[in-house]
Structure formats: structure tokens, C-alpha cells
Write an enzyme that holds these catalytic residues in place. Structure first.
Site, PDB file in Angstrom:
ATOM      1  N   ASN A 184       0.858  -1.185   0.000  1.00 23.75           N
ATOM      2  CA  ASN A 184       0.000   0.000   0.000  1.00 23.75           C
ATOM      3  C   ASN A 184       0.891   1.230   0.000  1.00 23.75           C
ATOM      4  OD1 ASN A 184      -1.834   2.033   0.513  1.00 23.75           O
ATOM      5  ND2 ASN A 184      -2.199   1.455   2.652  1.00 23.75           N
TER       6      ASN A 184
ATOM      7  N   LYS B  33      -0.008   4.245  -0.185  1.00 26.27           N
ATOM      8  CA  LYS B  33      -0.669   5.423   0.418  1.00 26.27           C
ATOM      9  C   LYS B  33      -0.496   6.620  -0.529  1.00 26.27           C
ATOM     10  CE  LYS B  33       0.409   3.409   4.841  1.00 26.27           C
ATOM     11  NZ  LYS B  33       0.457   3.579   6.286  1.00 26.27           N
TER      12      LYS B  33
ATOM     13  N   HIS C 130      -9.287   1.034   5.946  1.00 22.37           N
ATOM     14  CA  HIS C 130      -7.942   1.289   6.497  1.00 22.37           C
ATOM     15  C   HIS C 130      -8.072   2.308   7.640  1.00 22.37           C
ATOM     16  CE1 HIS C 130      -3.759   2.482   6.819  1.00 22.37           C
ATOM     17  NE2 HIS C 130      -3.445   1.391   6.139  1.00 22.37           N
TER      18      HIS C 130
ATOM     19  N   GLU D  48      -6.347   4.739   8.443  1.00 26.64           N
ATOM     20  CA  GLU D  48      -6.118   6.138   8.059  1.00 26.64           C
ATOM     21  C   GLU D  48      -7.383   6.736   7.442  1.00 26.64           C
ATOM     22  OE1 GLU D  48      -2.585   5.462   5.741  1.00 26.64           O
ATOM     23  OE2 GLU D  48      -1.482   4.977   7.569  1.00 26.64           O
TER      24      GLU D  48
ATOM     25  N   GLU E 109      -4.724  -4.951  11.392  1.00 24.83           N
ATOM     26  CA  GLU E 109      -3.687  -3.927  11.459  1.00 24.83           C
ATOM     27  C   GLU E 109      -3.836  -3.123  12.745  1.00 24.83           C
ATOM     28  OE1 GLU E 109      -2.021  -2.818   7.431  1.00 24.83           O
ATOM     29  OE2 GLU E 109      -3.848  -1.661   7.629  1.00 24.83           O
TER      30      GLU E 109
ATOM     31  N   GLY F 226       3.167   2.193  10.637  1.00 26.35           N
ATOM     32  CA  GLY F 226       4.130   3.272  10.398  1.00 26.35           C
ATOM     33  C   GLY F 226       4.937   3.661  11.637  1.00 26.35           C
TER      34      GLY F 226
ATOM     35  N   SER G 289       4.073  -2.198  10.201  1.00 24.51           N
ATOM     36  CA  SER G 289       5.543  -2.172  10.219  1.00 24.51           C
ATOM     37  C   SER G 289       6.180  -3.483   9.771  1.00 24.51           C
ATOM     38  CB  SER G 289       6.057  -1.773  11.613  1.00 24.51           C
ATOM     39  OG  SER G 289       5.612  -0.460  11.925  1.00 24.51           O
TER      40      SER G 289
HETATM   41  C1  PEP Z   1      -0.488   0.089   6.234  1.00 22.32           C
HETATM   42  O1  PEP Z   1      -0.522   1.202   5.764  1.00 22.32           O
HETATM   43  O2  PEP Z   1      -1.468  -0.657   6.090  1.00 22.32           O
HETATM   44  C2  PEP Z   1       0.706  -0.325   6.964  1.00 22.32           C
HETATM   45  C3  PEP Z   1       0.699  -1.492   7.539  1.00 22.32           C
HETATM   46  O3  PEP Z   1       1.759   0.545   6.995  1.00 22.32           O
HETATM   47  P1  PEP Z   1       3.272   0.231   7.515  1.00 22.32           P
HETATM   48  O4  PEP Z   1       3.684  -1.068   6.905  1.00 22.32           O
HETATM   49  O5  PEP Z   1       4.072   1.387   7.036  1.00 22.32           O
HETATM   50  O6  PEP Z   1       3.190   0.129   9.000  1.00 22.32           O
END
Ligand code: PEP
Length: 246
Positions: free
Chosen positions: A13, A15, A96, A98, A169, A175, A207
Site C-alpha cells: 500500500n 498510500k 484502512h 487512516e 492492522e 508506520g 511495520s
Molecule cells: C499500512 O498502511 O497498512 C501499513 C501497515 O503501513 P506500515 O507497513 O508502514 O506500518
């Protein structure tokens, strides 16, 4: 993607990151003929056409990061499921954290997007996750079951397990460089399947890096990973795909 419980799934992803130049560099580095896992990359909408050209002949497929809950019409700034399909997307990320946080998307909205995606032939990846405060207060399971209540309803109404997957998640791991422990991941993936009452594919996100991907994917009940930051780097992302292929 489908209900193959043996083959791992890796979804990148991007983003709201990247540029046309970066797309060529990173996707150029992903042009391997095949991985022994399913790989999807979700780039920002304006890059979908270029990405589909760059990925021609590659095993990597394309996905959307979001989708409009409506079919078509006067919804300025939105992108429909049909448009994503037209530009070669096989799946779409919905719910998600975000989107929930910055765009006030609630479970009702996520449910509508799920229905729209399915109706137009996209495979929804339904993201759920608790905040650190919720986990610290002992409310992680309750939060996840609340986020999944509508999905349970869809399953009861006849939605089949091979039509979608769930991505766990934890918000505090996205992040941040922090990943959930193996015990936390295994327990929550089991909880998700118990809540839904079906053997759904469950991915982990938060992460994930080339250095921890193999360990995370070895946790019982982890069917793959959703990757943010590390998907912006061809070498890191390829390393994760390699870990998923072992
Ligand atoms: C995500 O955006 O779904 C995500 C898991 O980001 P990151 O891997 O950067 O933590």
C-alpha cells in the site's frame, strides 16, 4: 487472491506517496516472472494506468487503496469500483485506519464500500485494528468484533469466504516501527475467525519489513501481510515477497 490457505498473500500500500519516476523505478524492480505467493501493489489512482503498463508480464497485480461507496454519478473527487476494474485492479483496501481516522469513515461506510466492491467484481480487503489505548484498556477484542459485526451479517446473508479477506492492522503498529508480538497476532487472527465463524484469510499489517516478514508469516493463522512503508522500496518489498514464498 482467493481462499488458498497455503499460498501467502502480500499486498503493498503506497498510500499518498511516490511519483511517476519512482513508480518506474520501484515497479521496474518488481518485474519478476513469478513469486510463490500472491502479490498486489496498491498505488495512488493517477498512477494506475502507468503501473498496469509497467507490470505487464509480471506476476504482481494491481489494487485500489480506496473506493467510492456509490456506483457512479455526481460524487466529485471519488473513484468507482468499475473504474478500478477498468484500470486492472483486482482488489481494493477498505476500512484502512487512516481512512477511518482522517476521513471519518465508520463501519456503515466500510460495509457500503464492501458491497460496492463485490458488486463490481473487486476483492475487498477489510482492515480492522485497535488503538493502543483500546489495547491497554483490555478492549482490543471487543473493538475488532464491533468492526466485524456488519461483515458477520454479510456472511450470514450468503457472502462466501473466498470473496474477501480481512487485514488485522493494530493502529499502534502502522508506520511506527513497532510490530505486534507473535502471541498478539496469533490470538487476534483466531479471534477474527471466531467472530466471523468462517475460515477467512487474515493478513497482518503494521511495520512489516523484509527483516521481520518471515517471522510474521510463520505465525499460525497469518495468511500474508499488508505492507505500507516497505512497499515503496523494490528491494524491501521483493524481500517480503521472497519471505512469503518460503
Ligand atoms: C499500512 O498502511 O497498512 C501499513 C501497515 O503501513 P506500515 O507497513 O508502514 O506500518
Amino acid at each position: 487472491m482467493g481462499a488458498d490457505m497455503l499460498r501467502k498473500h502480500v499486498i503493498g500500500n503506497w498510500k499518498m506517496n511516490g511519483s511517476a519516476t519512482m513508480l518506474a523505478e520501484v515497479l521496474g524492480g518488481l518485474r519478476v516472472p513469478s513469486y510463490d505467493c500472491d502479490v498486489t501493489i496498491c498505488v495512488p489512482y493517477p498512477y494506475l494506468a502507468q503501473a498496469s503498463t509497467l507490470l505487464e508480464g509480471s506476476a504482481c497485480q494491481l489494487g485500489g487503496q480506496n473506493v467510492c461507496r456509490y456506483d457512479d454519478g455526481a460524487f466529485t473527487g471519488e473513484v468507482s469500483a468499475k473504474m478500478l476494474r477498468e484500470f486492472g485492479c483486482a482488489l481494493v483496501i477498505i476500512g484502512h485506519s487512516e481512512r477511518r481516522l482522517h476521513f471519518a469513515e465508520d463501519d456503515a461506510c466500510v460495509a457500503e464500500k464492501f458491497d460496492r466492491a463485490l458488486a463490481d467484481g473487486l476483492y475487498p480487503v477489510v482492515c480492522v485494528g485497535e488503538t493502543l489505548a483500546e489495547r491497554d484498556a483490555g478492549g482490543a477484542e471487543e473493538k475488532i468484533s464491533k468492526q466485524l459485526a456488519w461483515l458477520r451479517g454479510r456472511i450470514v446473508a450468503g457472502c462466501r469466504v473466498e470473496q474477501f479477506c480481512v487485514a488485522y492492522e493494530p493502529v499502534w503498529a502502522i508506520g511506527t516501527g513497532r510490530t505486534a508480538s507473535a502471541e498478539q497476532v496469533e490470538a487476534m487472527h483466531r479471534w477474527i475467525r471466531d467472530c466471523l465463524g468462517v475460515p477467512v484469510l487474515v493478513l497482518y499489517g503494521g511495520s512489516v519489513k523484509a527483516s521481520n516478514a518471515a517471522e510474521l508469516m510463520a505465525i499460525p493463522g497469518v495468511d500474508g501481510v499488508l505492507v505500507g512503508g516497505a512497499s515503496l522500496d523494490a528491494e524491501a518489498f521483493t524481500g517480503i515477497c521472497r519471505a512469503a514464498s518460503n
